[in-house]
Design an enzyme around this catalytic site. Structure first.
Site, PDB file in Angstrom:
ATOM      1  N   ARG A  20      61.261  48.390  37.311  1.00 31.28           N
ATOM      2  CA  ARG A  20      61.980  48.381  38.428  1.00 31.28           C
ATOM      3  C   ARG A  20      63.430  47.805  38.214  1.00 31.28           C
ATOM      4  O   ARG A  20      63.678  47.025  39.430  1.00 31.28           O
ATOM      5  CB  ARG A  20      62.119  48.664  39.840  1.00 31.28           C
ATOM      6  CG  ARG A  20      60.749  49.724  40.124  1.00 31.28           C
ATOM      7  CD  ARG A  20      60.347  49.354  41.383  1.00 31.28           C
ATOM      8  NE  ARG A  20      58.945  48.733  41.357  1.00 31.28           N
ATOM      9  CZ  ARG A  20      59.171  48.125  42.810  1.00 31.28           C
ATOM     10  NH1 ARG A  20      59.237  48.362  43.715  1.00 31.28           N
ATOM     11  NH2 ARG A  20      57.465  46.779  43.253  1.00 31.28           N
ATOM     12  N   GLU A  21      63.774  47.657  37.043  1.00 29.60           N
ATOM     13  CA  GLU A  21      64.651  46.494  36.935  1.00 29.60           C
ATOM     14  C   GLU A  21      66.367  46.174  37.889  1.00 29.60           C
ATOM     15  O   GLU A  21      67.513  46.372  38.300  1.00 29.60           O
ATOM     16  CB  GLU A  21      64.793  45.508  35.200  1.00 29.60           C
ATOM     17  CG  GLU A  21      63.541  45.465  34.259  1.00 29.60           C
ATOM     18  CD  GLU A  21      62.963  46.068  34.178  1.00 29.60           C
ATOM     19  OE1 GLU A  21      62.913  47.183  34.753  1.00 29.60           O
ATOM     20  OE2 GLU A  21      61.851  45.573  33.231  1.00 29.60           O
ATOM     21  N   TRP A 557      53.414  64.786  48.636  1.00 31.21           N
ATOM     22  CA  TRP A 557      53.568  63.871  47.997  1.00 31.21           C
ATOM     23  C   TRP A 557      52.979  62.734  47.251  1.00 31.21           C
ATOM     24  O   TRP A 557      52.750  61.227  47.400  1.00 31.21           O
ATOM     25  CB  TRP A 557      54.321  62.939  49.149  1.00 31.21           C
ATOM     26  CG  TRP A 557      55.535  63.201  50.213  1.00 31.21           C
ATOM     27  CD1 TRP A 557      56.713  63.866  49.139  1.00 31.21           C
ATOM     28  CD2 TRP A 557      56.631  62.562  51.181  1.00 31.21           C
ATOM     29  NE1 TRP A 557      57.392  63.808  50.042  1.00 31.21           N
ATOM     30  CE2 TRP A 557      57.963  63.621  51.004  1.00 31.21           C
ATOM     31  CE3 TRP A 557      55.757  62.062  52.098  1.00 31.21           C
ATOM     32  CZ2 TRP A 557      58.368  62.931  52.413  1.00 31.21           C
ATOM     33  CZ3 TRP A 557      56.456  61.959  53.333  1.00 31.21           C
ATOM     34  CH2 TRP A 557      57.916  62.241  53.556  1.00 31.21           C
ATOM     35  N   ASP A 595      51.760  65.172  61.145  1.00 28.57           N
ATOM     36  CA  ASP A 595      52.963  65.206  60.698  1.00 28.57           C
ATOM     37  C   ASP A 595      53.553  65.502  59.570  1.00 28.57           C
ATOM     38  O   ASP A 595      52.018  65.891  58.353  1.00 28.57           O
ATOM     39  CB  ASP A 595      53.901  64.027  60.054  1.00 28.57           C
ATOM     40  CG  ASP A 595      54.232  62.164  62.004  1.00 28.57           C
ATOM     41  OD1 ASP A 595      54.969  63.038  62.280  1.00 28.57           O
ATOM     42  OD2 ASP A 595      53.369  61.059  61.558  1.00 28.57           O
ATOM     43  N   CYS A 639      60.755  66.434  59.416  1.00 20.46           N
ATOM     44  CA  CYS A 639      62.149  65.767  58.698  1.00 20.46           C
ATOM     45  C   CYS A 639      63.329  67.539  58.586  1.00 20.46           C
ATOM     46  O   CYS A 639      62.776  67.801  58.698  1.00 20.46           O
ATOM     47  CB  CYS A 639      62.119  65.265  58.082  1.00 20.46           C
ATOM     48  SG  CYS A 639      60.926  63.675  58.393  1.00 20.46           S
ATOM     49  N   HIS A 690      69.413  57.511  61.450  1.00 18.80           N
ATOM     50  CA  HIS A 690      69.417  56.703  59.773  1.00 18.80           C
ATOM     51  C   HIS A 690      70.622  55.955  60.400  1.00 18.80           C
ATOM     52  O   HIS A 690      70.416  55.335  60.080  1.00 18.80           O
ATOM     53  CB  HIS A 690      69.795  57.944  59.135  1.00 18.80           C
ATOM     54  CG  HIS A 690      68.630  58.939  58.960  1.00 18.80           C
ATOM     55  ND1 HIS A 690      68.150  59.815  59.854  1.00 18.80           N
ATOM     56  CD2 HIS A 690      67.264  59.078  58.721  1.00 18.80           C
ATOM     57  CE1 HIS A 690      67.099  60.932  59.619  1.00 18.80           C
ATOM     58  NE2 HIS A 690      67.530  59.752  58.695  1.00 18.80           N
ATOM     59  N   CYS A 722      63.485  61.068  64.588  1.00 20.38           N
ATOM     60  CA  CYS A 722      62.085  60.637  63.387  1.00 20.38           C
ATOM     61  C   CYS A 722      61.816  59.742  63.832  1.00 20.38           C
ATOM     62  O   CYS A 722      61.734  58.939  64.826  1.00 20.38           O
ATOM     63  CB  CYS A 722      63.145  60.356  61.784  1.00 20.38           C
ATOM     64  SG  CYS A 722      61.538  60.226  60.728  1.00 20.38           S
TER      65      CYS A 722
END
Ligand code: GLN
Ligand code: ZN
Length: 754
Positions: A20-21, A557, A595, A639, A690, A722
């Site tokens: 994850r650089e 997921w 959920d 969502c 958000h 949410c």
């Protein structure tokens, strides 16, 4: 098997880097710790590493412009000068780029949404009729030169005009696709610029994944129109690239267009076999290695598929490819030494998939012995090994259970909850503070003992309950302090799940997720949430909602194994959740939320496949909640989604209450519930979580009253959009107080009006 060397291709490689650089560099740059040049040099090093990785694996077709500093749709918008007005005065290109992605003092970020049915989010371009678009080719041209400097003659990946427009939004009304006549000349110019930089012939991958979707795809003839135009550009060979399902109609429409090749996904679109007869001499980039899942390729099966393909396409015209960009899988298995060896040997991440392509090519080309050793034999051995770990439990009869009692009779039984009109609640999580994250991390690392951890968690729950009572909410939650992630938390406690140490996949920008690996039937070993919810309930006389993640979301997921039907895995998760629900209600919990944030995103892109998914997904949800007694109120949460095409499924879930995100769209998303007469209760979010902005009580009352115009008062709940985990307490406290007070006032108004 053949004397031709079968060539190989990779649609695209992850941008984020093996460790994850890119994420770390982006975050340092955003916080002012490093200058842009340092971010760019990190990104260049990652591109180089990705190219060399592919080159050393022997991949023949390697791409440039498959990676991005933030997002490729955003890159495309920048190429064409599609800059929203609010950012137009920013001169510095880097500042402009990240302002578009993330917002700044000039205005909010551009909207983000899911890339087809993946969990990757792209930046949605904002377009309008009267804007001066342009073509700035410097990005693709410099990437092309960069690859050349590393000894690679790359293919240039470009998101095609139909996909680019279809996934954009018009800010002046009208359809973005109607701007096609404006964009075709710009795309031609782009290809011309690339061709002149290449000084000869160049391959361009025009990506049109929208061609596989019959829910938002324009007529196939549009693809002919654009390809006819682009194919006129001298010096350019075009590969029309599709992925995620079959593209038969488009292939047919492109039959007579002189393209270099067409890329088709045979993993998610086996129907593409029927498209082969329309190829008409073009090269076939056959997506046979799954770019969206992490399981090892079964060579015997892929070879059989190749056989079928080669009956219709000459071997010299077949290129073995990934089914889509590898951006959807983690980088490499190299650091996964903590994984169970039996699981690890069945996995294949991006780097390993390169070698799968190379192996398959060698096997088909007859370059390796077919005997008892070599890649084919090794691969067969993995798939033939019988391991108890991978046994799936027998067909799960339970999966067709549903709840006792009709919705009406349940509503009567639930009167015992004594809830007021317009009950107020939240979606589950409260702010995840740095202290909370540190507490979980220290506990995981063994730095603190379980007593200390439990105490920290209990203190947090206690504060949450006190706050909610004080604010005057009607249905409380425990706040989810023990959860890092709503899927991981359950996966870690279920059998059949494994966790990688470094299996990160980009979700958007610098954000990555590490999906669990599901290798077997899910099974619950012991209660997962009962103690914690019981504790929260012991602190208050108001009902506390049990909080679970639904089976469909856990499945969608995760990286679920690909050799058994998804529905079967989902059924096993549903059974585990149903046991948890039963334990919760036995422990005195009267409201339970399940959920299903990822329910909608799991829908296939083809209508013909949607019905099947919908059927089992609904059944699994119903099974998961089947143990809830009539007097136990079941909530679900979804969502931001457009519910208009899945209304029947939502109704069929048969939840007592559903909360949805609506604050950004006013009553638009809600209309369908009114129009079709939803029979349950609804909590359409009254404020956007958000944003850090705190809505006032008056504003929230207006929001509630506007919802009352669409939803009958007896069915309306008041809640935010949410969970609140990404917010700060300073924002959440006043916002929730205002919301609870607004609900009280709105309630008075309803009673008063009678
Ligand atoms: N209960 C979860 C929360 O509040 C729901 C999150 C989600 O649906 N994305 O965080
Ligand atoms: Zn949500």
């Amino acid at each position: 098997m053949t004397s031709t060397k079968i060539q190989t291709c990779v649609t695209g490689f992850p941008s984020i880097g093996e460790n994850r650089e890119l994420k770390w560099a982006l975050e340092k740059y955003w916080s002012g710790q490093i200058p842009f040049e340092e971010l760019e040099s990190t990104a260049a090093a990652l591109r180089k590493a990705a190219w060399l990785e592919q080159k050393s694996a022997g991949i023949d077709y390697i791409s440039c412009c498959d990676s991005s500093l933030y997002d490729r749709m955003l890159d495309t918008a920048v190429i064409f000068g599609a800059v929203p007005e609010r950012f137009a005065s920013i001169e510095d290109p880097a500042e402009l780029y990240f302002a578009m992605a993330r917002g700044n003092s000039s205005g909010p970020a551009m909207e983000m949404t899911k890339w087809f049915n993946t969990n990757y989010h792209y930046i949605m371009p904002e377009l309008k009729q009267n804007q001066a678009y342009e073509c700035n080719s410097s990005l693709p041209v410099s990437r092309y030169r960069e690859a050349i400097s590393h000894g690679i003659v790359p293919r240039v990946n470009i998101i095609g005009p139909v996909t680019f427009l279809t996934l954009s939004r018009r800010t002046d009304g009208g359809r973005a696709i109607d701007l096609l006549p404006v964009f075709i000349p710009l795309y031609k110019k782009l290809l011309e610029d690339i061709a002149s930089a290449a000084n000869g012939r160049v391959l361009v991958q025009i990506e049109e994944p929208v061609a596989v979707s019959d829910t938002h795809s324009p007529t196939p003839d549009v693809f002919r129109q654009i390809c006819d135009a682009l194919a006129e550009v001298k010096g350019v060979d075009i590969i029309f690239s599709t992925y995620f399902d079959h593209a038969t109609e488009a292939v047919k429409a492109l039959r007579d267009v002189p393209l270099y090749g067409i890329a088709l996904d045979f993993v998610y679109g086996p129907e593409n076999l029927e498209a082969l007869e329309y190829l008409n001499g073009k090269k076939l980039f056959a997506g046979v290695v799954n770019g969206r899942n992490i399981w090892k390729n079964n060579y015997s099966r892929t070879l059989a598929l190749y056989e079928t393909i080669s009956r219709k396409v000459a071997p010299e015209n077949i290129v073995l490819s990934t089914s889509c960009s590898l951006q959807h899988v983690p980088y490499s298995l190299r650091s996964e030494d903590k994984l169970d060896q039996q699981v690890r040997e069945r996995l294949s991440f991006a780097v390993e998939k390169l070698h799968e392509l190379a192996d398959l090519s060698s096997i088909i080309s007859g370059n390796v012995a077919a005997g008892s050793n070599g890649p084919l034999a090794d691969n067969r051995a993995v798939f033939q090994s019988r391991s108890a770990l991978f046994e799936m439990s027998a067909d799960n009869e339970a999966a067709r259970r549903s709840r006792e009692g009709s919705r009406m009779s349940r509503k009567t039984a639930q009167k015992a909850l004594n809830l007021p009109l317009l009950p107020s609640t939240t979606i589950g999580s409260f702010p995840q503070t740095p202290a909370l994250r540190a507490l979980r991390r220290d506990y995981k690392k063994g730095v603190i003992r379980s007593e200390e951890y439990d105490l920290g968690i209990k203190n947090y729950i206690h504060e949450c309950i006190v706050f909610q009572e004080e604010a005057g909410l009607d249905v409380l939650v425990h706040g989810e302090p023990e959860r890092n992630d709503m899927v991981e938390y359950f996966g870690e406690q279920l059998e059949g799940f494994a966790f990688t140490s470094n299996g990160w996949v980009q979700s958007y920008g610098s954000r990555c997720v590490k999906p669990p690996v599901i290798y077997g039937s899910a099974a619950r070993v012991r209660p997962m949430t009962v103690d914690i919810i019981k504790y929260a309930q012991s602190l208050t006389s108001k009902p506390v909602k049990g909080m679970l993640t639904g089976p469909v979301t856990i499945l969608n997921w995760s990286f679920a194994r690909d050799d058994v039907p998804r529905e079967k895995i989902c059924q096993s998760i549903a059974a585990a959740i149903s046991e948890e629900i039963d334990d919760l209600q036995r422990a005195g919990i009267r409201i339970i939320q399940v959920d299903e944030a990822a329910f909608k995103e799991g829908y296939p892109l083809r209508r013909s496949k949607r019905e099947d998914y919908e059927k089992w997904a609904v059944e699994c949800f119903r099974d998961a909640v089947s143990t809830a007694r009539p007097e136990t109120q079941v909530h679900t949460h979804m969502c931001y989604s457009d519910f208009s095409d899945i209304f029947d499924a939502i109704e069929a879930l048969d939840a007592d209450v559903i909360s949805i995100e609506t604050s950004r769209s006013g009553n638009d998303l809600l209309r369908i519930f009114e129009h079709r007469g939803y029979s349950g209760d609804i909590g359409p979010g009254v404020y956007d979580i958000h944003s850090p902005r705190v809505p006032s009580q008056a504003e929230l009352e207006d929001e509630i009253n506007s919802r009352l115009a669409v939803v009958p008062a007896e069915s309306l709940w008041v809640n935010p959009d949410c969970g609140l985990k990404t917010r700060k307490w300073e924002e959440v406290k006043p916002a929730i107080r205002n919301m609870a007070a607004a609900a009280v006032n709105a309630r008075k108004g309803v009673v008063h009006r009678g």
